[in-house]
Scaffold this motif. Structure first.
Motif, PDB file in Angstrom:
ATOM      1  N   SER A  82       0.846  -1.185   0.000  1.00 54.18           N
ATOM      2  CA  SER A  82       0.000   0.000   0.000  1.00 54.18           C
ATOM      3  C   SER A  82       0.879   1.232   0.000  1.00 54.18           C
ATOM      4  O   SER A  82       2.001   1.212   0.523  1.00 54.18           O
ATOM      5  N   CYS A  83       0.356   2.293  -0.554  1.00 50.20           N
ATOM      6  CA  CYS A  83       1.090   3.558  -0.594  1.00 50.20           C
ATOM      7  C   CYS A  83       0.071   4.674  -0.392  1.00 50.20           C
ATOM      8  O   CYS A  83      -0.772   4.917  -1.262  1.00 50.20           O
ATOM      9  N   ALA A  84       0.160   5.333   0.753  1.00 46.70           N
ATOM     10  CA  ALA A  84      -0.754   6.421   1.078  1.00 46.70           C
ATOM     11  C   ALA A  84      -0.126   7.749   0.690  1.00 46.70           C
ATOM     12  O   ALA A  84       1.043   8.011   1.020  1.00 46.70           O
ATOM     13  N   ALA A  85      -0.896   8.578   0.003  1.00 44.02           N
ATOM     14  CA  ALA A  85      -0.383   9.845  -0.502  1.00 44.02           C
ATOM     15  C   ALA A  85      -1.056  11.018   0.188  1.00 44.02           C
ATOM     16  O   ALA A  85      -2.225  10.961   0.582  1.00 44.02           O
ATOM     17  N   SER A  86      -0.308  12.101   0.310  1.00 38.06           N
ATOM     18  CA  SER A  86      -0.849  13.363   0.816  1.00 38.06           C
ATOM     19  C   SER A  86      -0.126  14.504   0.127  1.00 38.06           C
ATOM     20  O   SER A  86       0.942  14.331  -0.451  1.00 38.06           O
ATOM     21  N   GLY A  87      -0.731  15.679   0.193  1.00 40.75           N
ATOM     22  CA  GLY A  87      -0.149  16.831  -0.465  1.00 40.75           C
ATOM     23  C   GLY A  87      -1.016  17.271  -1.634  1.00 40.75           C
ATOM     24  O   GLY A  87      -2.127  17.735  -1.430  1.00 40.75           O
TER      25      GLY A  87
END
Length: 124
Positions: A21-26
């Motif tokens: 999994s790869c959680a992104a923000s920004g």
């Protein structure tokens, strides 16, 4: 700038499965494609899979076709890499990356933000 946090790596026997999994923000998640790369010891980082902003277009490296599947959840701002039928040669550090546009590409230069990487080890 996009911040990426990966999870899900580990040790698995050949033939087994893992889901990264790869959680992104920004930046707005639907404004960019996502990619997965991997780097084995002594080797260059290589493209594994890419997915466009909507999830409707996906590219895979030949060596994972039919075994790996990339998906994304644009509500959770998360991209996934389902890895099945793992082989010892899949052992590497896996990185997710945010693309510079909403189209999916396969070159490292087309991705501007990277996660910290997660180790995947496949034993024979």
């Amino acid at each position: 700038q996009v911040q990426l946090v990966e999870s899900g790596g580990g040790l698995v026997q050949a033939g087994g499965s893992l889901r990264l999994s790869c959680a992104a923000s920004g930046r707005t998640f639907t404004s960019y494609a996502m990619g997965w790369f991997r780097q084995a010891p002594g080797k260059e980082r290589e493209f594994v899979a890419g997915i466009n902003w909507s999830g409707g277009i996906r590219y895979y490296a030949d060596f994972v076709k039919g075994r790996f599947t990339s998906t994304r959840d644009n509500i959770k701002n998360t991209v996934y890499l389902q890895m099945n039928s793992l082989k010892p040669e899949d052992t590497a550090v896996y990185y997710c990356a945010a693309g510079n546009s909403d189209r999916v590409y396969t070159s490292l230069a087309d991705f501007g933000s990277w996660g910290q990487g997660t180790q995947v080890t496949v034993s024979s």
